[in-house]
Design a protein around this motif. Sequence first.
Motif, PDB file in Angstrom:
ATOM      1  N   ARG A 549       0.834  -1.185   0.032  1.00  0.00           N
ATOM      2  CA  ARG A 549       0.174  -0.083  -0.087  1.00  0.00           C
ATOM      3  C   ARG A 549       0.820   1.257   0.075  1.00  0.00           C
ATOM      4  O   ARG A 549       0.358   2.213  -0.598  1.00  0.00           O
ATOM      5  CB  ARG A 549      -0.859  -0.004   1.307  1.00  0.00           C
ATOM      6  CG  ARG A 549      -2.082   0.838   1.150  1.00  0.00           C
ATOM      7  CD  ARG A 549      -3.175   0.727   2.198  1.00  0.00           C
ATOM      8  NE  ARG A 549      -3.256  -0.775   2.891  1.00  0.00           N
ATOM      9  CZ  ARG A 549      -4.271  -1.081   2.313  1.00  0.00           C
ATOM     10  NH1 ARG A 549      -5.301  -0.695   1.446  1.00  0.00           N
ATOM     11  NH2 ARG A 549      -4.568  -2.363   2.756  1.00  0.00           N
ATOM     12  N   TRP A 552       2.744   3.026  -3.585  1.00  0.00           N
ATOM     13  CA  TRP A 552       1.726   3.975  -4.315  1.00  0.00           C
ATOM     14  C   TRP A 552       0.847   4.895  -3.578  1.00  0.00           C
ATOM     15  O   TRP A 552       0.093   4.269  -2.739  1.00  0.00           O
ATOM     16  CB  TRP A 552       1.289   3.099  -5.429  1.00  0.00           C
ATOM     17  CG  TRP A 552       0.644   4.157  -6.174  1.00  0.00           C
ATOM     18  CD1 TRP A 552      -0.899   4.602  -6.481  1.00  0.00           C
ATOM     19  CD2 TRP A 552       1.239   4.871  -7.601  1.00  0.00           C
ATOM     20  NE1 TRP A 552      -0.933   5.341  -7.441  1.00  0.00           N
ATOM     21  CE2 TRP A 552       0.200   5.738  -8.296  1.00  0.00           C
ATOM     22  CE3 TRP A 552       2.589   4.926  -7.648  1.00  0.00           C
ATOM     23  CZ2 TRP A 552       0.495   6.643  -9.152  1.00  0.00           C
ATOM     24  CZ3 TRP A 552       2.739   5.923  -8.979  1.00  0.00           C
ATOM     25  CH2 TRP A 552       1.719   6.605  -9.544  1.00  0.00           C
ATOM     26  N   CYS A 553       1.118   6.120  -3.727  1.00  0.00           N
ATOM     27  CA  CYS A 553       0.014   7.028  -3.283  1.00  0.00           C
ATOM     28  C   CYS A 553      -0.879   7.885  -4.026  1.00  0.00           C
ATOM     29  O   CYS A 553      -0.171   7.635  -5.466  1.00  0.00           O
ATOM     30  CB  CYS A 553       0.805   8.077  -2.490  1.00  0.00           C
ATOM     31  SG  CYS A 553      -0.131   9.571  -1.901  1.00  0.00           S
ATOM     32  N   SER A 554      -1.981   7.904  -4.087  1.00  0.00           N
ATOM     33  CA  SER A 554      -2.933   8.472  -4.862  1.00  0.00           C
ATOM     34  C   SER A 554      -2.374   9.952  -5.456  1.00  0.00           C
ATOM     35  O   SER A 554      -3.011  10.434  -6.530  1.00  0.00           O
ATOM     36  CB  SER A 554      -4.343   8.486  -4.543  1.00  0.00           C
ATOM     37  OG  SER A 554      -4.331   9.382  -3.198  1.00  0.00           O
ATOM     38  N   ASN A 555      -1.507  10.571  -4.483  1.00  0.00           N
ATOM     39  CA  ASN A 555      -1.112  11.830  -5.021  1.00  0.00           C
ATOM     40  C   ASN A 555       0.271  11.730  -5.688  1.00  0.00           C
ATOM     41  O   ASN A 555       0.963  12.785  -6.076  1.00  0.00           O
ATOM     42  CB  ASN A 555      -0.936  12.605  -3.680  1.00  0.00           C
ATOM     43  CG  ASN A 555      -2.357  13.255  -3.396  1.00  0.00           C
ATOM     44  OD1 ASN A 555      -3.050  13.501  -3.964  1.00  0.00           O
ATOM     45  ND2 ASN A 555      -2.235  13.505  -2.007  1.00  0.00           N
ATOM     46  N   ASP A 556       0.814  10.366  -6.100  1.00  0.00           N
ATOM     47  CA  ASP A 556       2.017  10.280  -6.780  1.00  0.00           C
ATOM     48  C   ASP A 556       1.954  10.574  -8.031  1.00  0.00           C
ATOM     49  O   ASP A 556       0.775  10.340  -8.908  1.00  0.00           O
ATOM     50  CB  ASP A 556       2.534   8.780  -6.579  1.00  0.00           C
ATOM     51  CG  ASP A 556       3.205   8.535  -5.189  1.00  0.00           C
ATOM     52  OD1 ASP A 556       3.666   9.443  -4.840  1.00  0.00           O
ATOM     53  OD2 ASP A 556       3.234   7.258  -4.984  1.00  0.00           O
ATOM     54  N   CYS A 559       3.761  13.318  -4.677  1.00  0.00           N
ATOM     55  CA  CYS A 559       3.867  13.162  -3.253  1.00  0.00           C
ATOM     56  C   CYS A 559       5.481  12.368  -3.199  1.00  0.00           C
ATOM     57  O   CYS A 559       6.235  12.954  -2.265  1.00  0.00           O
ATOM     58  CB  CYS A 559       2.986  12.015  -2.635  1.00  0.00           C
ATOM     59  SG  CYS A 559       3.296  11.508  -0.966  1.00  0.00           S
ATOM     60  N   ALA A 577      -3.038  11.189   1.986  1.00  0.00           N
ATOM     61  CA  ALA A 577      -3.486   9.962   1.133  1.00  0.00           C
ATOM     62  C   ALA A 577      -2.518   8.889   1.628  1.00  0.00           C
ATOM     63  O   ALA A 577      -2.993   7.928   1.026  1.00  0.00           O
ATOM     64  CB  ALA A 577      -3.490  10.271  -0.301  1.00  0.00           C
ATOM     65  N   CYS A 578      -1.476   8.972   2.309  1.00  0.00           N
ATOM     66  CA  CYS A 578      -0.554   7.921   2.578  1.00  0.00           C
ATOM     67  C   CYS A 578      -0.405   7.662   3.670  1.00  0.00           C
ATOM     68  O   CYS A 578      -0.990   6.686   4.619  1.00  0.00           O
ATOM     69  CB  CYS A 578       0.610   7.787   1.639  1.00  0.00           C
ATOM     70  SG  CYS A 578       1.530   9.574   1.821  1.00  0.00           S
TER      71      CYS A 578
END
Length: 614
Positions: A549, A552-556, A559, A577-578
């Motif tokens: 998990r 990868w961050c949804s803001n990558d 981020c 988000a992370c």
Amino acid sequence: MTPPKPPRRRRGGAPMPPRARKLGAVRRSQLVTTYGVGSMIAIDNESFIVAGLDSWDISEAPEVFERRLAQILGVGSFRLPPAPDADRGTDGVRVRRFPDFYTCPKCHALQSFSRFNSPVGSAACLECIEDLVPSRFVVACEYGHIDDFPFWKWVHRNVDRESGFCGGGLSLHTNGSTASLRSIEIHCSCGVSAVSMEGAFRSKALRDLGIRCEGKRPWLRNSAKEECDQQPRAMQRGSSSAWHPIMHSALSIPPWGEGLHALIEKHKLIAAPEDSIRWYFQSRPTLLANLDATVEDVISLVKAIQEADGGAGENETPATKAHTTLRQEEYKRLVKGNPERFTAEWQQFVCEKPTGDPALVREFGIDCSMLVKRLREVRALSSFVRGEAPTEADSDRRLARLSSADLDWLPAMEVSGEGVFLQLDATRLSKWESDHAVIARSDWVRANHNALLRERGASPKSGSAKHPESHVTPRLLLLHTLAHTLINEWSLDGGYPASSLRERLYVDDDMSGLLIYTATSDSAGSLGGVVAQGEPEQLSRTIRSALARTEWCSNDPLCMEAEASGAGSVNMAACHACVLLPETSCETQNSFLDRAMLVGDQAGTVRGFFSLAP
């Protein structure tokens, strides 16, 4: 909580004792963490500031014992905040009205509360029969002083008046045209032009008007104004920057809090002479039965404690020694373990090895996991600050007092729970943290932290830039981010809200561990099941899922590629988000975090600790 009121008079002129008005109730834990001394609390349509400790009635407040923490803070004991008792007529904690300025929503008058002539026990405009509204604005300085916003000086800022007031009345109007401060206007009946509150929060706004801090401490009873050279700034009454608590905590670990040590501390026998100890147990013959001990055992232990306290060197007081070894002692005990020998009353710390195969987690670089089946934590409030959040560079002058006189106790809360302790493999950790790319990434955060400490620690008069050095290391970033990642994972897997889990980091040259536990004052921490997360089979699944998990961050890629983030720019690859958590769960207010320390960066330049081969 109740405000003090002027004494009434009997017939014939004799004063009657004041009768306190009960305003409301808060949980005991909130009087340490949220609504402590010096903080503001809104009750219905009124606003108050929590009074100093010397105004509290602690006659019925239970004592909290934690000798190691008491030595650090230089007090004899701790007290649970008092609870109001309607049957006995005790009110526990007192408050004082603050801010003093209120406004009427109908006639728009803006003035001191006393000038509204409100009926006793209420806050209402006597002419309009409307509930008053406390002022939204206050001014405070970095030394903790706080006062009403200077509305008169603000509205007359463009008028040349040599001295005195104009004699007019102030009023506050909101036109509702925008949601900004521009829609809030202050009027004066003397005829000056109305002035909006826009710009009142600028750092130089009050300085340009010649407004200086008057050193007021309205939370302290009969407290004189202090000399203060700090520049005050405007704040919202309900702003989080208006009150930052200074908290200290300690786990109850052996020998204190267990067996005879717990008995000696609970019954205050540490400084008792031998004859007094014998007499004490003669009148309580069953007290030692559950501990399988004798009076002679107690006397021998008391003498040993007295000799240890008296054996500190000239430059090393017991408090200094306790402060430097607090976390080290906890770390050693967590690594060593402590099997269950007594009931919960006489043993508050139980830590054991899991029954599963430890090889399942060693492949991740975790040397061991320990199941903390029982723990007790004491959290004490020692002071508070206003404005910027507290840092290591803060001077003692910035720490606001909790009472006018020196007291031998502090308010504290005790919480019980369970947790899991993890210790990283020393060999693998040493290899990883010597990597040049890892060091360079850590140095970037360290430089930002040093810049923050330099800014906070500079003296306003001398311009001195002395400040403590940043403690940021690759090991700190790794352990802290790992703790956040596991808390997030357990909140998804175990059904715990993240706010009910807490971290406790053990980081220096000789320590590399973390404790995640459920010590909370509400029911969320008593659900059970956190200890089960430390079993090797379950823990290995959790770590594998958490790392997947974290990759990868949804803001990558923003981020992961960020050169700085967070308050003070002391984070790198970390966002909401992370890995960020509720601040009640984090020891450092969501600072010093970087996902790349766990799994590496996307460019492959930095190798994460968990990407190394076992």
